[in-house]
Motif scaffolding. Structure first.
Motif, PDB file in Angstrom:
ATOM      1  N   THR A  74     -11.366  17.837 -15.084  1.00  0.00           N
ATOM      2  CA  THR A  74     -11.489  17.745 -16.545  1.00  0.00           C
ATOM      3  C   THR A  74     -10.101  17.866 -17.168  1.00  0.00           C
ATOM      4  O   THR A  74      -9.352  18.800 -16.846  1.00  0.00           O
ATOM      5  N   ILE A  75      -9.784  16.898 -18.023  1.00  0.00           N
ATOM      6  CA  ILE A  75      -8.417  16.820 -18.548  1.00  0.00           C
ATOM      7  C   ILE A  75      -8.442  16.839 -20.067  1.00  0.00           C
ATOM      8  O   ILE A  75      -9.194  16.090 -20.693  1.00  0.00           O
ATOM      9  N   ASP A  76      -7.615  17.689 -20.654  1.00  0.00           N
ATOM     10  CA  ASP A  76      -7.375  17.645 -22.091  1.00  0.00           C
ATOM     11  C   ASP A  76      -5.949  17.131 -22.251  1.00  0.00           C
ATOM     12  O   ASP A  76      -4.988  17.832 -21.912  1.00  0.00           O
ATOM     13  N   THR A  77      -5.818  15.891 -22.724  1.00  0.00           N
ATOM     14  CA  THR A  77      -4.476  15.267 -22.736  1.00  0.00           C
ATOM     15  C   THR A  77      -3.550  15.928 -23.763  1.00  0.00           C
ATOM     16  O   THR A  77      -2.347  15.999 -23.551  1.00  0.00           O
ATOM     17  N   GLU A  78      -4.144  16.409 -24.866  1.00  0.00           N
ATOM     18  CA  GLU A  78      -3.307  16.991 -25.914  1.00  0.00           C
ATOM     19  C   GLU A  78      -2.813  18.382 -25.510  1.00  0.00           C
ATOM     20  O   GLU A  78      -1.625  18.696 -25.606  1.00  0.00           O
ATOM     21  N   ALA A  79      -3.760  19.206 -25.016  1.00  0.00           N
ATOM     22  CA  ALA A  79      -3.380  20.565 -24.618  1.00  0.00           C
ATOM     23  C   ALA A  79      -2.710  20.573 -23.241  1.00  0.00           C
ATOM     24  O   ALA A  79      -2.201  21.596 -22.802  1.00  0.00           O
ATOM     25  N   LYS A  80      -2.762  19.426 -22.577  1.00  0.00           N
ATOM     26  CA  LYS A  80      -2.200  19.264 -21.227  1.00  0.00           C
ATOM     27  C   LYS A  80      -2.765  20.318 -20.252  1.00  0.00           C
ATOM     28  O   LYS A  80      -2.036  21.009 -19.549  1.00  0.00           O
ATOM     29  N   CYS A 185     -13.342  13.736 -16.251  1.00  0.00           N
ATOM     30  CA  CYS A 185     -13.808  13.683 -17.628  1.00  0.00           C
ATOM     31  C   CYS A 185     -12.561  13.934 -18.473  1.00  0.00           C
ATOM     32  O   CYS A 185     -11.841  14.916 -18.230  1.00  0.00           O
ATOM     33  N   VAL A 186     -12.275  13.018 -19.403  1.00  0.00           N
ATOM     34  CA  VAL A 186     -11.010  13.080 -20.131  1.00  0.00           C
ATOM     35  C   VAL A 186     -11.271  13.244 -21.628  1.00  0.00           C
ATOM     36  O   VAL A 186     -12.008  12.453 -22.228  1.00  0.00           O
ATOM     37  N   PHE A 187     -10.662  14.269 -22.206  1.00  0.00           N
ATOM     38  CA  PHE A 187     -10.719  14.443 -23.659  1.00  0.00           C
ATOM     39  C   PHE A 187      -9.364  14.024 -24.204  1.00  0.00           C
ATOM     40  O   PHE A 187      -8.346  14.627 -23.853  1.00  0.00           O
ATOM     41  N   ASP A 188      -9.371  12.989 -25.026  1.00  0.00           N
ATOM     42  CA  ASP A 188      -8.111  12.435 -25.516  1.00  0.00           C
ATOM     43  C   ASP A 188      -8.296  12.095 -26.989  1.00  0.00           C
ATOM     44  O   ASP A 188      -8.933  11.095 -27.325  1.00  0.00           O
ATOM     45  N   ARG A 189      -7.728  12.934 -27.831  1.00  0.00           N
ATOM     46  CA  ARG A 189      -7.961  12.784 -29.281  1.00  0.00           C
ATOM     47  C   ARG A 189      -7.476  11.456 -29.830  1.00  0.00           C
ATOM     48  O   ARG A 189      -8.016  10.926 -30.791  1.00  0.00           O
ATOM     49  N   GLN A 190      -6.404  10.918 -29.186  1.00  0.00           N
ATOM     50  CA  GLN A 190      -5.828   9.647 -29.662  1.00  0.00           C
ATOM     51  C   GLN A 190      -6.858   8.518 -29.590  1.00  0.00           C
ATOM     52  O   GLN A 190      -6.839   7.594 -30.396  1.00  0.00           O
ATOM     53  N   SER A 191      -7.730   8.598 -28.576  1.00  0.00           N
ATOM     54  CA  SER A 191      -8.658   7.480 -28.385  1.00  0.00           C
ATOM     55  C   SER A 191     -10.002   7.710 -29.082  1.00  0.00           C
ATOM     56  O   SER A 191     -10.827   6.802 -29.132  1.00  0.00           O
ATOM     57  N   LYS A 320     -23.828  22.951 -27.807  1.00  0.00           N
ATOM     58  CA  LYS A 320     -22.748  23.040 -26.801  1.00  0.00           C
ATOM     59  C   LYS A 320     -21.542  22.173 -27.185  1.00  0.00           C
ATOM     60  O   LYS A 320     -20.410  22.436 -26.763  1.00  0.00           O
ATOM     61  N   CYS A 321     -21.821  21.124 -27.985  1.00  0.00           N
ATOM     62  CA  CYS A 321     -20.775  20.125 -28.289  1.00  0.00           C
ATOM     63  C   CYS A 321     -19.456  20.713 -28.810  1.00  0.00           C
ATOM     64  O   CYS A 321     -18.396  20.318 -28.326  1.00  0.00           O
ATOM     65  N   PRO A 322     -19.476  21.637 -29.788  1.00  0.00           N
ATOM     66  CA  PRO A 322     -18.188  22.132 -30.293  1.00  0.00           C
ATOM     67  C   PRO A 322     -17.295  22.715 -29.193  1.00  0.00           C
ATOM     68  O   PRO A 322     -16.085  22.577 -29.241  1.00  0.00           O
ATOM     69  N   PHE A 323     -17.934  23.347 -28.172  1.00  0.00           N
ATOM     70  CA  PHE A 323     -17.126  23.957 -27.107  1.00  0.00           C
ATOM     71  C   PHE A 323     -16.482  22.900 -26.215  1.00  0.00           C
ATOM     72  O   PHE A 323     -15.543  23.174 -25.485  1.00  0.00           O
ATOM     73  N   MET A 324     -17.003  21.680 -26.284  1.00  0.00           N
ATOM     74  CA  MET A 324     -16.402  20.593 -25.507  1.00  0.00           C
ATOM     75  C   MET A 324     -15.540  19.685 -26.377  1.00  0.00           C
ATOM     76  O   MET A 324     -14.527  19.157 -25.928  1.00  0.00           O
ATOM     77  N   TYR A 325     -15.963  19.497 -27.631  1.00  0.00           N
ATOM     78  CA  TYR A 325     -15.310  18.440 -28.422  1.00  0.00           C
ATOM     79  C   TYR A 325     -14.435  18.951 -29.567  1.00  0.00           C
ATOM     80  O   TYR A 325     -13.683  18.178 -30.146  1.00  0.00           O
ATOM     81  N   ASN A 326     -14.532  20.254 -29.917  1.00  0.00           N
ATOM     82  CA  ASN A 326     -13.605  20.783 -30.913  1.00  0.00           C
ATOM     83  C   ASN A 326     -12.313  21.150 -30.156  1.00  0.00           C
ATOM     84  O   ASN A 326     -12.337  21.985 -29.247  1.00  0.00           O
ATOM     85  N   PRO A 327     -11.167  20.534 -30.516  1.00  0.00           N
ATOM     86  CA  PRO A 327      -9.952  20.725 -29.721  1.00  0.00           C
ATOM     87  C   PRO A 327      -9.557  22.196 -29.528  1.00  0.00           C
ATOM     88  O   PRO A 327      -9.171  22.590 -28.433  1.00  0.00           O
ATOM     89  N   LEU A 328      -9.722  23.018 -30.567  1.00  0.00           N
ATOM     90  CA  LEU A 328      -9.310  24.425 -30.449  1.00  0.00           C
ATOM     91  C   LEU A 328     -10.228  25.209 -29.515  1.00  0.00           C
ATOM     92  O   LEU A 328      -9.774  25.936 -28.640  1.00  0.00           O
ATOM     93  N   LEU A 329     -11.554  25.008 -29.729  1.00  0.00           N
ATOM     94  CA  LEU A 329     -12.517  25.727 -28.873  1.00  0.00           C
ATOM     95  C   LEU A 329     -12.390  25.271 -27.416  1.00  0.00           C
ATOM     96  O   LEU A 329     -12.428  26.077 -26.487  1.00  0.00           O
ATOM     97  N   ARG A 330     -12.229  23.961 -27.254  1.00  0.00           N
ATOM     98  CA  ARG A 330     -12.114  23.425 -25.879  1.00  0.00           C
ATOM     99  C   ARG A 330     -10.885  24.014 -25.185  1.00  0.00           C
ATOM    100  O   ARG A 330     -10.944  24.432 -24.029  1.00  0.00           O
ATOM    101  N   LYS A 331      -9.791  24.042 -25.935  1.00  0.00           N
ATOM    102  CA  LYS A 331      -8.553  24.577 -25.368  1.00  0.00           C
ATOM    103  C   LYS A 331      -8.764  26.028 -24.921  1.00  0.00           C
ATOM    104  O   LYS A 331      -8.367  26.416 -23.818  1.00  0.00           O
ATOM    105  N   ALA A 332      -9.444  26.798 -25.786  1.00  0.00           N
ATOM    106  CA  ALA A 332      -9.680  28.210 -25.454  1.00  0.00           C
ATOM    107  C   ALA A 332     -10.547  28.321 -24.194  1.00  0.00           C
ATOM    108  O   ALA A 332     -10.251  29.109 -23.295  1.00  0.00           O
TER     109      ALA A 332
END
Ligand SMILES: Cc1cc2nc3c(=O)[nH]c(=O)nc-3n(C[C@H](O)[C@H](O)[C@H](O)COP(=O)(O)OP(=O)(O)OC[C@H]3O[C@@H](n4cnc5c(N)ncnc54)[C@H](O)[C@@H]3O)c2cc1C
Length: 346
Positions: A74-80, A185-191, A320-332
């Motif tokens: 699982t990759i968060d491209t913004e938070a790296k 699974c990639v979370f990439d805010r740019q896209s 469950k969605c915010p914990f996966m799709y909200n960038p701050l919560l996901r990062k945490a």
């Protein structure tokens, strides 16, 4: 004149047709032989496996593909941040899976290889205009079941006012060149605000994602670019495919139907908005509608009652969605490492 006409023979339609009592005459219409196969990740989640177990069905070997992988990178491209999470999916050939389910439908259910072009109701009887390889046909039925997936014609015709959030899913197939294949699974805010994914299937590596309709192809290319230095090998491209995918935002977007028109599977909006896993919901809702018909009068009322369980499950996924799709919560969550596994690199 049939008692029941089913539009769509994906997992929902095929399950309903298989379990519907012989006291009903039924026809199932599907255009997928004429259209191209449905794009799908082809991962059978534990809930879908449980449903097959409940049906007493075991998966034939030729539906499986290689490799079977037990975690998702699982990759968060913004938070790296990159984390691995254990998952127990079965990796399969989706087209073969659908064909296998359809092969279990008893012969008493008539199968029509064609596309329903128009559905209407006249004096309480449904009229379905179908395009088949041999020309046009018209079928009549007392009940209509929309098992026709995300872009459901039945839903669009009879329930215009209940709209559902949908995305364009794009998948591109490449020759597999990874030394160690993986799911991702990639979370990439740019896209966009949903996600991308990858799976390996036999000799192919598939990269895909669900993107807002506006500029979906461009968003797909952005997602690819943003992960290009993260171990993905995009070799020779073989094909690209796209289709709609539903992603309910609230329970108000779900619709099971009324007055002899019923919706099952993704046509009803039964799909996880967090993972876009939909096969289990298709199997379960197909079974619930068959049970409702088989138990006698007023199948609509019974189906509505039975599907409350599905509504609850989807509510859980919405929460469950915010914990996966909200960038701050996901990062945490990803930073904490909760439920992740440490993969030892060779
Ligand atoms: C790219 C992508 C990847 C996915 N990956 C996964 C995954 O890995 N695991 C998972 O569990 N879920 C996944 N899903 C979701 C899953 O594919 C669906 O939720 C599931 O297939 C829904 O089943 P269904 O029977 O309701 O509809 P569908 O599987 O969509 O079947 C609908 C059927 O109706 C037919 N049809 C449609 N319109 C007509 C018409 N007018 N006339 C005749 N026939 C018609 C179609 O040909 C099709 O066969 C994915 C979805 C997408 C888009």
């Amino acid at each position: 004149m049939y008692d029941v006409a089913i539009v769509g023979a994906g997992p929902a339609g095929a399950t309903f047709a298989r379990l519907l009592s012989e006291k009903y005459s039924a026809v199932i219409i599907d255009g997928s032989e004429a259209l191209c196969p449905k794009p799908c990740g082809g991962l059978l989640a534990p809930d879908a496996q449980k449903q097959l177990a409940r049906f007493g069905l075991s998966l034939p070997k030729d539906v499986l593909v290689s490799p079977q992988i037990f975690c998702v990178k699982t990759i968060d491209t913004e938070a790296k941040i990159v984390r691995h999470y254990q998952r127990s999916y079965i990796n399969m050939n989706r087209q073969k899976f659908d064909r296998w389910l359809l092969s279990l439908v008893p012969n008493r259910v008539k199968t029509v290889n064609g596309t329903a072009m128009e559905v209407s109701r006249e004096d309480g009887i449904f009229k379905i205009k179908v395009d088949t390889p041999n020309g046009s046909d018209v079928l009549y039925a007392k009940n209509l079941v929309g098992a026709d997936g995300a872009g459901s014609l039945v839903r669009k015709t009879f329930f215009k006012n209940i709209s559902i959030r949908s995305y364009v899913a794009v998948q591109q197939w490449f020759k597999e060149k990874h030394d160690d294949p993986f799911y991702s699974c990639v979370f990439d805010r740019q896209s966009g605000d949903c996600c991308s994914w990858s799976v390996s299937k036999d000799d192919y590596f598939i990269f895909g994602g669900a993107y807002e309709k506006d500029g979906s192809r461009k968003r797909f290319e952005t997602a690819k670019k943003d992960i290009s230095d993260m171990g993905f090998v995009f070799s020779e491209a073989v094909k690209i495919e796209a289709c709609l995918v539903n992603r309910p935002r609230s329970l108000k977007e779900l619709c099971v139907g009324v007055d002899n028109v019923y919706l099952i599977g993704e046509a009803a909006g039964f799909i996880s908005p967090s993972s876009l896993e939909g096969i289990s919901f298709a199997l379960i809702s197909g079974e619930m509608l068959a049970q409702s018909f088989n138990s006698g009068d007023n199948p609509g009322k019974r189906y509505k009652k039975l599907t409350k369980k599905i509504y609850l499950k989807i509510l859980g996924k919405i929460l469950k969605c915010p914990f996966m799709y909200n960038p701050l919560l996901r990062k945490a969550v990803m930073r904490s490492g909760i439920r992740s596994i440490k993969v030892i690199n060779k």
